[in-house]
Design an enzyme around this catalytic site. Structure first.
Site, short mmCIF file in Angstrom:
data_model
loop_
_atom_site.label_atom_id
_atom_site.label_comp_id
_atom_site.label_asym_id
_atom_site.label_seq_id
_atom_site.Cartn_x
_atom_site.Cartn_y
_atom_site.Cartn_z
CG LEU A 19 36.41 37.99 31.11
CD1 LEU A 19 37.53 38.14 29.65
CD2 LEU A 19 36.16 36.41 30.85
CG ASP A 20 40.89 38.58 37.51
OD1 ASP A 20 40.69 37.02 38.23
OD2 ASP A 20 42.01 39.39 37.64
CB ILE A 21 34.15 38.41 39.59
CG1 ILE A 21 33.90 39.17 38.41
CG2 ILE A 21 34.11 39.06 40.97
CD1 ILE A 21 33.84 41.45 38.55
CG ASN A 48 40.40 42.42 41.17
OD1 ASN A 48 41.26 42.92 41.28
ND2 ASN A 48 40.14 41.29 40.33
CB SER A 86 42.72 34.52 39.83
OG SER A 86 43.28 35.77 39.81
#
Length: 87
Positions: free
Chosen positions: A16-18, A22, A54
């Site tokens: 959920l935040d690729i 990261n 993001s």
């Protein structure tokens, strides 16, 4: 990078935040690791509603759908694509 996302999904995890920052790459071996699972969810928990990640990396249609829907691997795949384009 895609193998790391696939590995997370294979273990039932939505990141959920690729985004590019990261991922870590070992300069000597070329090995890539996905990091920062702070907002991730287990698929089995069937996460709902709360938008995570993001915003610039989330597909607009997924933001609208997730206001009343559930998260899926689609968000991670879109974000991965943006990571490749912006790399």
């Amino acid at each position: 990078m895609s193998a790391e996302v696939e590995r997370a999904h294979g273990n039932g995890i939505l990141h959920l935040d690729i985004k590019g920052e990261n991922f870590l790459r070992n300069k000597e071996t070329g090995e890539v690791k996905l990091i920062d699972f702070g907002v991730s969810e287990f698929m089995a928990d069937n996460p709902e509603k709360e938008i995570k990640g993001s915003l610039p990396w989330i597909a607009p249609e997924l933001i609208v759908r997730n206001i009343t829907g559930k998260f899926s691997t689609e968000q991670d795949v879109y974000s991965l694509g943006r990571s490749y384009v912006l790399a």
